[in-house]
Design a protein around this motif. Structure first.
Motif, mmCIF file in Angstrom:
data_model
loop_
_atom_site.group_PDB
_atom_site.id
_atom_site.type_symbol
_atom_site.label_atom_id
_atom_site.label_comp_id
_atom_site.label_asym_id
_atom_site.label_seq_id
_atom_site.Cartn_x
_atom_site.Cartn_y
_atom_site.Cartn_z
ATOM 1 N N THR A 189 0.862 -1.168 0.000
ATOM 2 C CA THR A 189 0.000 0.000 0.000
ATOM 3 C C THR A 189 0.901 1.220 0.000
ATOM 4 O O THR A 189 1.811 1.327 0.822
ATOM 5 N N CYS A 190 0.689 2.118 -0.941
ATOM 6 C CA CYS A 190 1.555 3.289 -1.025
ATOM 7 C C CYS A 190 0.771 4.489 -1.547
ATOM 8 O O CYS A 190 -0.283 4.345 -2.157
ATOM 9 N N PHE A 191 1.306 5.652 -1.286
ATOM 10 C CA PHE A 191 0.712 6.908 -1.722
ATOM 11 C C PHE A 191 1.776 7.759 -2.385
ATOM 12 O O PHE A 191 2.953 7.650 -2.066
ATOM 13 N N HIS A 192 1.368 8.637 -3.268
ATOM 14 C CA HIS A 192 2.292 9.563 -3.914
ATOM 15 C C HIS A 192 2.389 10.843 -3.101
ATOM 16 O O HIS A 192 1.395 11.343 -2.588
ATOM 17 N N ASP A 193 3.596 11.356 -2.982
ATOM 18 C CA ASP A 193 3.859 12.664 -2.388
ATOM 19 C C ASP A 193 4.751 13.393 -3.383
ATOM 20 O O ASP A 193 5.968 13.299 -3.310
#
Length: 70
Positions: free
Chosen positions: A36-40
């Motif tokens: 699970t990952c998110f963009h920053d």
């Protein structure tokens, strides 16, 4: 779960994720795990716990990896 559902489950639940492909630290065999990952901005942030997961040790032993087929 990603492989079994062809990504359908993550899309239905709106869970941002990517496949991380590494080489096993001890076995030397290819490993793939859904994270699970998110963009920053241009960076990706992974959500994690308090212990290093097995993929951490795989990446320390073998730095070559592929994230999300990029």
């Amino acid at each position: 779960m990603e492989r079994e559902t062809g990504g359908r489950l993550n899309r239905e639940w709106m869970i941002p994720s990517a496949t991380l492909e590494t080489t096993g630290a001890k076995s030397g065999l290819p490993q793939a795990v859904q994270i699970t990952c998110f963009h920053d901005g241009r960076d990706r942030l992974e959500l994690g716990g308090t212990k290093h997961p097995h993929r951490y040790y795989n990446l320390i032993a073998h730095t070559q990896c592929q994230l999300g087929r990029e």
